[in-house]
Each structure stands twice: as structure tokens, then as C-alpha cells.
Design a protein around this motif. Structure first.
Motif, PDB file in Angstrom:
ATOM      1  N   TYR A  75      66.725 -37.933 -30.764  1.00 38.31           N
ATOM      2  CA  TYR A  75      67.929 -38.138 -31.571  1.00 38.31           C
ATOM      3  C   TYR A  75      67.560 -38.453 -33.024  1.00 38.31           C
ATOM      4  CZ  TYR A  75      72.316 -40.021 -33.317  1.00 38.31           C
ATOM      5  OH  TYR A  75      73.430 -40.251 -34.082  1.00 38.31           O
ATOM      6  N   VAL A  76      66.489 -39.218 -33.207  1.00 37.66           N
ATOM      7  CA  VAL A  76      66.038 -39.518 -34.568  1.00 37.66           C
ATOM      8  C   VAL A  76      65.616 -38.237 -35.275  1.00 37.66           C
ATOM      9  CG1 VAL A  76      64.215 -40.667 -35.890  1.00 37.66           C
ATOM     10  CG2 VAL A  76      65.391 -41.897 -34.072  1.00 37.66           C
ATOM     11  N   GLY A  77      64.898 -37.362 -34.548  1.00 39.87           N
ATOM     12  CA  GLY A  77      64.516 -36.087 -35.139  1.00 39.87           C
ATOM     13  C   GLY A  77      65.716 -35.259 -35.544  1.00 39.87           C
ATOM     14  N   TYR A  78      66.752 -35.282 -34.702  1.00 40.12           N
ATOM     15  CA  TYR A  78      67.993 -34.567 -35.024  1.00 40.12           C
ATOM     16  C   TYR A  78      68.620 -35.124 -36.309  1.00 40.12           C
ATOM     17  CZ  TYR A  78      73.044 -33.820 -34.837  1.00 40.12           C
ATOM     18  OH  TYR A  78      74.354 -33.554 -35.161  1.00 40.12           O
ATOM     19  N   VAL A 119      63.351 -52.644 -32.255  1.00 37.46           N
ATOM     20  CA  VAL A 119      62.386 -52.246 -33.288  1.00 37.46           C
ATOM     21  C   VAL A 119      61.856 -50.851 -32.987  1.00 37.46           C
ATOM     22  CG1 VAL A 119      60.111 -52.743 -34.279  1.00 37.46           C
ATOM     23  CG2 VAL A 119      61.725 -54.598 -33.911  1.00 37.46           C
ATOM     24  N   GLY A 120      61.520 -50.596 -31.711  1.00 33.00           N
ATOM     25  CA  GLY A 120      61.013 -49.285 -31.326  1.00 33.00           C
ATOM     26  C   GLY A 120      62.019 -48.175 -31.549  1.00 33.00           C
ATOM     27  N   VAL A 121      63.300 -48.458 -31.312  1.00 33.84           N
ATOM     28  CA  VAL A 121      64.349 -47.448 -31.510  1.00 33.84           C
ATOM     29  C   VAL A 121      64.359 -46.967 -32.960  1.00 33.84           C
ATOM     30  CG1 VAL A 121      66.849 -47.108 -31.566  1.00 33.84           C
ATOM     31  CG2 VAL A 121      65.791 -48.233 -29.596  1.00 33.84           C
ATOM     32  N   PHE A 122      64.243 -47.891 -33.898  1.00 34.25           N
ATOM     33  CA  PHE A 122      64.311 -47.525 -35.315  1.00 34.25           C
ATOM     34  C   PHE A 122      62.944 -47.161 -35.889  1.00 34.25           C
ATOM     35  CE2 PHE A 122      68.198 -49.914 -34.650  1.00 34.25           C
ATOM     36  CZ  PHE A 122      69.130 -49.175 -35.372  1.00 34.25           C
ATOM     37  N   LEU A 123      61.870 -47.656 -35.280  1.00 35.55           N
ATOM     38  CA  LEU A 123      60.530 -47.350 -35.777  1.00 35.55           C
ATOM     39  C   LEU A 123      60.135 -45.913 -35.484  1.00 35.55           C
ATOM     40  CD1 LEU A 123      57.903 -48.500 -37.048  1.00 35.55           C
ATOM     41  CD2 LEU A 123      57.164 -49.105 -34.738  1.00 35.55           C
ATOM     42  N   CYS A 124      60.806 -45.287 -34.519  1.00 35.10           N
ATOM     43  CA  CYS A 124      60.449 -43.930 -34.113  1.00 35.10           C
ATOM     44  C   CYS A 124      60.484 -42.957 -35.284  1.00 35.10           C
ATOM     45  CB  CYS A 124      61.388 -43.467 -33.002  1.00 35.10           C
ATOM     46  SG  CYS A 124      61.023 -41.809 -32.409  1.00 35.10           S
ATOM     47  N   GLY A 125      61.464 -43.097 -36.172  1.00 34.83           N
ATOM     48  CA  GLY A 125      61.569 -42.195 -37.313  1.00 34.83           C
ATOM     49  C   GLY A 125      60.359 -42.253 -38.227  1.00 34.83           C
ATOM     50  N   PRO A 126      60.040 -43.443 -38.782  1.00 37.68           N
ATOM     51  CA  PRO A 126      58.847 -43.527 -39.623  1.00 37.68           C
ATOM     52  C   PRO A 126      57.558 -43.152 -38.894  1.00 37.68           C
ATOM     53  CG  PRO A 126      60.245 -45.451 -39.934  1.00 37.68           C
ATOM     54  CD  PRO A 126      60.823 -44.688 -38.796  1.00 37.68           C
ATOM     55  N   TRP A 144      71.349 -28.970 -28.169  1.00 40.73           N
ATOM     56  CA  TRP A 144      70.941 -27.987 -27.171  1.00 40.73           C
ATOM     57  C   TRP A 144      70.486 -26.683 -27.835  1.00 40.73           C
ATOM     58  CZ3 TRP A 144      69.351 -27.264 -22.455  1.00 40.73           C
ATOM     59  CH2 TRP A 144      69.385 -25.980 -21.911  1.00 40.73           C
ATOM     60  N   ASP A 145      71.247 -26.215 -28.832  1.00 38.08           N
ATOM     61  CA  ASP A 145      70.892 -24.964 -29.500  1.00 38.08           C
ATOM     62  C   ASP A 145      69.526 -25.051 -30.154  1.00 38.08           C
ATOM     63  OD1 ASP A 145      73.257 -23.851 -28.714  1.00 38.08           O
ATOM     64  OD2 ASP A 145      74.291 -24.185 -30.629  1.00 38.08           O
ATOM     65  N   ASP A 146      69.254 -26.186 -30.827  1.00 34.36           N
ATOM     66  CA  ASP A 146      67.957 -26.332 -31.489  1.00 34.36           C
ATOM     67  C   ASP A 146      66.830 -26.570 -30.492  1.00 34.36           C
ATOM     68  OD1 ASP A 146      68.811 -25.837 -34.036  1.00 34.36           O
ATOM     69  OD2 ASP A 146      69.122 -27.939 -34.560  1.00 34.36           O
ATOM     70  N   SER A 147      67.117 -27.322 -29.416  1.00 37.67           N
ATOM     71  CA  SER A 147      66.081 -27.605 -28.424  1.00 37.67           C
ATOM     72  C   SER A 147      65.637 -26.327 -27.722  1.00 37.67           C
ATOM     73  CB  SER A 147      66.598 -28.611 -27.388  1.00 37.67           C
ATOM     74  OG  SER A 147      66.996 -29.804 -27.999  1.00 37.67           O
ATOM     75  N   GLN A 207      64.366 -26.650 -40.537  1.00 35.48           N
ATOM     76  CA  GLN A 207      65.514 -27.187 -39.815  1.00 35.48           C
ATOM     77  C   GLN A 207      65.172 -27.641 -38.397  1.00 35.48           C
ATOM     78  OE1 GLN A 207      65.127 -24.096 -40.814  1.00 35.48           O
ATOM     79  NE2 GLN A 207      65.681 -22.620 -39.227  1.00 35.48           N
ATOM     80  N   LEU A 208      63.980 -27.297 -37.908  1.00 33.86           N
ATOM     81  CA  LEU A 208      63.552 -27.719 -36.574  1.00 33.86           C
ATOM     82  C   LEU A 208      62.364 -28.673 -36.616  1.00 33.86           C
ATOM     83  CD1 LEU A 208      63.665 -24.307 -34.626  1.00 33.86           C
ATOM     84  CD2 LEU A 208      65.368 -26.124 -34.621  1.00 33.86           C
ATOM     85  N   ARG A 209      61.851 -28.942 -37.801  1.00 33.52           N
ATOM     86  CA  ARG A 209      60.566 -29.626 -37.918  1.00 33.52           C
ATOM     87  C   ARG A 209      60.601 -31.044 -37.359  1.00 33.52           C
ATOM     88  NH1 ARG A 209      58.444 -28.397 -43.518  1.00 33.52           N
ATOM     89  NH2 ARG A 209      58.071 -26.372 -42.520  1.00 33.52           N
ATOM     90  N   ALA A 210      61.565 -31.851 -37.765  1.00 34.13           N
ATOM     91  CA  ALA A 210      61.613 -33.246 -37.299  1.00 34.13           C
ATOM     92  C   ALA A 210      61.889 -33.307 -35.798  1.00 34.13           C
ATOM     93  CB  ALA A 210      62.682 -34.029 -38.073  1.00 34.13           C
ATOM     94  N   LYS A 211      62.764 -32.423 -35.309  1.00 33.50           N
ATOM     95  CA  LYS A 211      63.039 -32.407 -33.861  1.00 33.50           C
ATOM     96  C   LYS A 211      61.798 -32.012 -33.080  1.00 33.50           C
ATOM     97  CE  LYS A 211      66.836 -29.894 -34.447  1.00 33.50           C
ATOM     98  NZ  LYS A 211      67.353 -30.202 -35.778  1.00 33.50           N
TER      99      LYS A 211
END
Length: 473
Positions: free
Chosen positions: A72-75, A116-123, A261-264, A418-422
Motif C-alpha cells: 500500500y505504501v508503494g501504491y 513505527v514499522g507501518v510508516f517506516l516501510c516507505g523510507p 490489481w491492475d498494476d500488480s 508508475q510501477l517502480r515503488a510498488k
């Protein structure tokens, strides 16, 4: 011209260095939060009165949060923008980390560490992509190596600060009560690099690749102008006129689940399927080896091998394993010398990779590192010299660990913006299953057959050599 060509014309300079430095500080926070807990769980055991199960809960809650929130963070980062989401996530991570240091009991602390882990995932996952999107493709492999030095620096920073800051007797009583719990201040010190990184990111622009992918060409041109000013170049003299960015889909107002789903599904379909699967299987193996073998390292270092036994003889039949330990020793923190040397070794192998990238391709550097790790694993079946066992065992763990970020960099180059972070988030979430599988493998099979367990790791390393040849250039 294409954006890659424009960045190549601008060249490498102060602008890219600023992005690299502040991204590296933010990355240092991500490593500190993960590695630092291995020290905190010991230092806090008297103050919180933790059992073994509660210590495990404290250690794993951060990882669970990062795994659950990863995709979800990647999205969000792909849809809302790189730097905007990273700033907010860094801010919330720092606030929650400081709050966790003030929690009065173990379950409240563990719940806060989960957040903390939920939000740390992005960085932790997507800073690499943001940092590389300010540089031309040919400069990225070496930039990634420098960025990855944060892992080695954290392995030195965490134990060094603990060694200087924590009392040796962490259960020492003062007037019938435990002394001031300095481990809480230590947790706050671990967030200091993140504060520096956050302040820096507040001054940095959005990724030009993201801006082009959402059809904001003028904003992307302003980012290139910002880079030119820092690199002491005149953008008008470079005659840059950006071509439209090729993209199959633009950010649309649609149901979230349909968008995800479309991007995955695109990640596991041509033309991206092969590169994504190869990188994921390779990352899975790097986590499997570096963290799975990491469970054995403390046991190996605590054993006396003066009798020159094989590694599996040391691990399967540890000397004095069943004897009672000195009760007073449990109240003393380790001197943290080994982790500091371990971090120095990481930095040395990162610098070696940086030198090798000057004279050979990234793919051949991967083959070289994985092959040496596999040879070290094979050698552990035969050698009995204690120093040789320690060197081979350490190299078998460190070389795959060094490659984790480098493999993620390959994925950055393979995936469209557009798919890189995911792709990075899903790759890292699946790769962490390798660490879990490695830990379970050691726990379940070590007593059954140490030789078989060791050679399962070696066999996967050999499989990874084949995977390295499949990587794109």
C-alpha cells in the motif's frame, strides 16, 4: 530529448550529492530502527521485566508492520508522489519512535513499534528509487553502492552509541530501585539521522521521473533547472526540451482495489514479469542467507573451538552448552566489539563493490560476490581452523547482505516510473519471507542435520549464481 538524456547532459554534481546525502541519512534511520532493537531488548529487560517471548514480540513487531503496509505504501508513493509521502512518513516514524521510547510496559511498546514499522516501510523501501531518479542511468550503480553504506554505518553507529551511552550493568540497582533507564534515551538517539534526513528532504524537489509520468512536464523542467543551478550550469545553454513520457496509464480516479490489481498484475506479465521474478528470487536468497545464517553467528562466537572441530561439530554439539551460566553475567551488556567489526566489514565490501563497478559490469560484480559466498559455504564442510571458519562464515553472510540494496537498484532500472515503488515494495515484502524461512530452517533442522541445513543455504547460493546471469544489463 528523453529525461535520461537530459540528466546525462546536466551531469553529476552538487544537486545529486545533496539528494544522495539526505536520502542516506533517512535510510540510516530505517536501518537503526531495525538493528537498534536487538540492543534495546537486552538493555530494557530489567526495567520492563521481559520474558523471552516478550523480547521476541518486541523484535518482530516492527518487521510485521513493515510487511503488512509494504504494498500500500508503494501504491501511495507511485500515485501521490515520492518526496511528499516520504516526508510525512519520516515525520510520523520519528514521532512514533520517540513515543515508543516512553511506553511504560512491553505490550504498549510493541504496539507502538508495530506502528513505527507501518510508516517506516516507505523510507526503508522507496528512498532508493527516489534518490536514483535524479541521476542518469550510467551513474546509478555506483550511487547505489554509496547509498548502501548506510547499512554498514548503522551497524557501527548503533553498538558504538550503546557502548558509550549505556551503563555496563544494565540491571544495576540504585537505592533499591533500578537506575534511570538510559535505553529510552538511546532509542531517541537512534532517530537523530532521520531528523537530519527529514530536514533535508523538506528542501529537496519532487522526482522528475514522477512528474513526467503524471504529465507535469513544466514542473519536471523546473526540477532540472534546480539541478542545473546546483551543478553550476545554465539550463538554457543545454537546449533541453523534454519529450513526452511514455506511459500506458495515468493516475486515474478509480476504485483503489482495481488500481492496485491492475498494476500488480502487470508486474507478473510481460514485459516486466521476467525481470521482476529474477530480482525477487535473488533478493529472497540474499535475505535467506544473510539473516538466516545470522542466527548462527552469536552461537558460533560464544563457542571454544580450540579442539579444531568442523563448523557443524561446533554448532551441533556446542561445548558447555548444557552447563549453567554465571547468573551475574546476565546483568552485563556485551562490549559490542563484534557488531562494530561486522559493520566495518560491510563497509569494506561496499567499497570493494564500488571499485569493481569501475572496471566491470554490475552483473559480473553480482556473480563474483555470490560465487565467493558459495565457495565459503562449501569450504565450511571441510575446514577446521577456527580463524578460517570465522572468516568463511562471516563472508558467507556479509556478501549476500551487501547485495540486497544492489539487487533493488536493478529493479529500479527495470521498472517503469508508475510501477517502480510498488515493485520495490512487493519485492522487499516477498524477500523478507526469505529471512523468516531461513530462521525457521535453522530452528527446525539444525539439531536434525547441521550438514544438510548448511548445504541448503549453499545450494540456494549456487542457484543465485544462475539467477545473476539472467539479470538485465
Amino acid at each position: 530529448m528523453e529525461l535520461d538524456e537530459a540528466l546525462n547532459s546536466i551531469g553529476f554534481g552538487c544537486g545529486q550529492v545533496l539528494v544522495l546525502v539526505f536520502s542516506s541519512f533517512a535510510n540510516l534511520l530505517a536501518v537503526n530502527e531495525s538493528f537498534g532493537m536487538s540492543i534495546i531488548v537486552v538493555a530494557s529487560s530489567c526495567d520492563l521485566g521481559t520474558t523471552s517471548a516478550q523480547k521476541s514480540l518486541m523484535m518482530t513487531s516492527l518487521m510485521v508492520g513493515m510487511t503488512l503496509s509494504g504494498f500500500y505504501v508503494g501504491y501511495l508513493i507511485d500515485v501521490k508522489g515520492r518526496v511528499r509521502i516520504l516526508r510525512w512518513m519520516l515525520l510520523v516514524t520519528i514521532v512514533l519512535s520517540v513515543a515508543s521510547a516512553l511506553m511504560p510496559e512491553v505490550y504498549a511498546l510493541s504496539a507502538t513499534r508495530f506502528l513505527v514499522g507501518v510508516f517506516l516501510c516507505g523510507p526503508a523501501t522507496c528512498l532508493l528509487g527516489y534518490m536514483t531518479e535524479f541521476s542518469a542511468p550510467h551513474a546509478r550503480p555506483r550511487l547505489v553502492v554509496v547509498f548502501s553504506l548506510g547499512v554498514g554505518l548503522s551497524l557501527i553507529y548503533c553498538p558504538l552509541v550503546a557502548k558509550l551511552f549505556l551503563p555496563k550493568q544494565y540491571c544495576a540497582a540504585v537505592d533499591g530501585a533500578y537506575g534511570q533507564p538510559s535505553w529510552r534515551y538511546l532509542m531517541m538517539l537512534y532517530t537523530l539521522p532521520g531528523v537530519i534526513g527529514l530536514l533535508g528532504l523538506c528542501c529537496l524537489p519532487e522526482s522528475p521521473y514522477y512528474l513526467m509520468s503524471v504529465k507535469r512536464k513544466e514542473d519536471a523542467y523546473e526540477v532540472l533547472r534546480w539541478l542545473c543551478r546546483r551543478n553550476r550550469k545554465n539550463i538554457d545553454e543545454l537546449h533541453i526540451e523534454l519529450a513526452d513520457f511514455p506511459r500506458e496509464t495515468i493516475v486515474a480516479k478509480a476504485n483503489y482495489f482495481k488500481l492496485v490489481w491492475d498494476d500488480s498484475i502487470r508486474l507478473v506479465k510481460p514485459p516486466y514479469c521476467r525481470d521482476f521474478m529474477v530480482c525477487t528470487l535473488l533478493s529472497f536468497g540474499m535475505f535467506l542467507i544473510s539473516l538466516g545464517l545470522g542466527m548462527w553467528y552469536p552461537l558460533l562466537r560464544s563457542q571454544d573451538n580450540s579442539q579444531h572441530r568442523l563448523l557443524c561439530d561446533v554448532l551441533s554439539k556446542p561445548k558447555n552448552f548444557d552447563q549453567a551460566k554465571n547468573v551475574t553475567a546476565a546483568t552485563e551488556l556485551p562490549d559490542f566489539t563484534d557488531p562494530i567489526y561486522y559493520g566495518i566489514a560491510y563497509i569494506c565490501f561496499y567499497f570493494l563493490a564500488l571499485l569493481l563497478l569501475v572496471c566491470m559490469s554490475r552483473k559480473h560484480v553480482f556473480v563474483c560476490y555470490v560465487s565467493i559466498a558459495a565457495l565459503c559455504g562449501l569450504a565450511l564442510n571441510f575446514i577446521k581452523e577456527p580463524l578460517a571458519i570465522l572468516i568463511c562464515f562471516t563472508m558467507m553472510m556479509i556478501l549476500p547482505g551487501v547485495m540486497i540494496t544492489l539487487v533493488s537498484a536493478v529493479l529500479v532500472d527495470c521498472m517503469p516510473t508508475q510501477l517502480r515503488a510498488k515493485a520495490l515494495s512487493l519485492n522487499r515484502a516477498l524477500s523478507r519471507l526469505g529471512a523468516i524461512f531461513g530462521c525457521l530452517l535453522v530452528g527446525l533442522m539444525l539439531k536434525v542435520s547441521c550438514v544438510a541445513t548448511l548445504n541448503i543455504f549453499v545450494a540456494y547460493l549456487m542457484f543465485c549464481i544462475f539467477l545473476c546471469f539472467l539479470l538485465p544489463k
